[in-house]
Write a protein that holds these residues in place. Structure first.
Motif, PDB file in Angstrom:
ATOM      1  N   SER A 148      -4.989   5.351  -2.836  1.00 28.15           N
ATOM      2  CA  SER A 148      -4.947   6.812  -2.852  1.00 28.15           C
ATOM      3  C   SER A 148      -5.044   7.316  -4.289  1.00 28.15           C
ATOM      4  CB  SER A 148      -3.633   7.296  -2.230  1.00 28.15           C
ATOM      5  OG  SER A 148      -2.549   6.917  -3.077  1.00 28.15           O
ATOM      6  N   GLU A 149      -5.393   8.571  -4.424  1.00 29.20           N
ATOM      7  CA  GLU A 149      -5.434   9.175  -5.765  1.00 29.20           C
ATOM      8  C   GLU A 149      -4.048   9.127  -6.412  1.00 29.20           C
ATOM      9  OE1 GLU A 149      -7.973  10.280  -7.803  1.00 29.20           O
ATOM     10  OE2 GLU A 149      -9.158   9.255  -6.283  1.00 29.20           O
ATOM     11  N   ALA A 150      -2.996   9.305  -5.607  1.00 29.20           N
ATOM     12  CA  ALA A 150      -1.632   9.275  -6.142  1.00 29.20           C
ATOM     13  C   ALA A 150      -1.321   7.911  -6.754  1.00 29.20           C
ATOM     14  CB  ALA A 150      -0.619   9.622  -5.055  1.00 29.20           C
ATOM     15  N   LEU A 151      -1.670   6.826  -6.031  1.00 38.98           N
ATOM     16  CA  LEU A 151      -1.411   5.486  -6.568  1.00 38.98           C
ATOM     17  C   LEU A 151      -2.303   5.208  -7.773  1.00 38.98           C
ATOM     18  CD1 LEU A 151      -0.016   2.773  -6.611  1.00 38.98           C
ATOM     19  CD2 LEU A 151      -1.569   2.004  -4.797  1.00 38.98           C
ATOM     20  N   HIS A 191      -3.309   7.302  -9.968  1.00 38.39           N
ATOM     21  CA  HIS A 191      -2.706   7.990 -11.116  1.00 38.39           C
ATOM     22  C   HIS A 191      -1.434   7.294 -11.581  1.00 38.39           C
ATOM     23  CE1 HIS A 191      -5.394  11.369 -11.804  1.00 38.39           C
ATOM     24  NE2 HIS A 191      -5.658  11.273 -10.511  1.00 38.39           N
ATOM     25  N   ARG A 192      -0.655   6.703 -10.647  1.00 40.64           N
ATOM     26  CA  ARG A 192       0.526   5.936 -11.052  1.00 40.64           C
ATOM     27  C   ARG A 192       0.135   4.695 -11.833  1.00 40.64           C
ATOM     28  NH1 ARG A 192       3.058   5.631  -5.704  1.00 40.64           N
ATOM     29  NH2 ARG A 192       3.301   3.427  -6.106  1.00 40.64           N
ATOM     30  N   GLU A 251      -2.186   8.304 -18.179  1.00 33.85           N
ATOM     31  CA  GLU A 251      -2.745   8.894 -16.964  1.00 33.85           C
ATOM     32  C   GLU A 251      -4.198   9.314 -17.105  1.00 33.85           C
ATOM     33  OE1 GLU A 251      -1.627  12.071 -13.483  1.00 33.85           O
ATOM     34  OE2 GLU A 251      -0.121  11.553 -14.970  1.00 33.85           O
TER      35      GLU A 251
END
Length: 146
Positions: A43-46, A48-49, A58
């Motif tokens: 996912s985009e969230a992962l 970015h993490r 980031e």
């Protein structure tokens, strides 16, 4: 991907003692051929993490997405000098039954032994092995059968 890192499941000794990677040891997920393959379906969230946990920060997320897209298009990824000076690695995806990447299969060695022709041959051989693993079903040690 283990959170924002990658886990090593096989230890291999390099030409220099500090090139060994130990079983269970985790490293940053923002470098190397395996990471480029493993980031394909995240996912985009992962993503970015993973980028935020990298030395680049980031802002590295766009480069990670580009590398993942290139690996998807090519069918394999190549990393050279991203972990240490000298080694090159080739990685291919191992997919679960539904198609997402659940692991990578890679080969690494001294860069001088990885000319372009060898990289393509290694990628083809690794792809055959990954297909065998994918076809029989892959049971991830941290989750359910994929």
């Amino acid at each position: 991907m283990l959170g924002a890192g990658a886990g090593f499941v096989r230890r291999a000794r390099g030409e220099v003692a500090d090139q060994a990677r130990s079983v269970g040891r985790s490293g940053q997920g923002a470098a190397g051929a395996s990471s480029k393959v493993l980031l394909r379906d995240v996912s985009e969230a992962l993503l970015h993490r993973v980028a935020a946990a990298s030395p680049q920060g980031e802002g590295h997320a766009a480069q990670l997405r580009t590398w993942a897209a290139e690996a998807t298009e090519r069918g394999y990824a190549v990393g050279s000098g991203e972990w240490d000076e000298g080694p090159t690695a080739v990685a291919v995806p191992v997919t679960g039954r539904g198609g997402p990447v659940v692991a990578s299969l890679s080969l690494s060695g001294p860069s001088h032994r990885f000319p372009y022709e060898a990289v393509e041959r290694f990628a083809a051989e690794l792809t055959q092995g990954a297909r065998l693993i994918s076809d029989q079903g892959f049971r991830h040690p941290l989750g359910s059968e994929a």
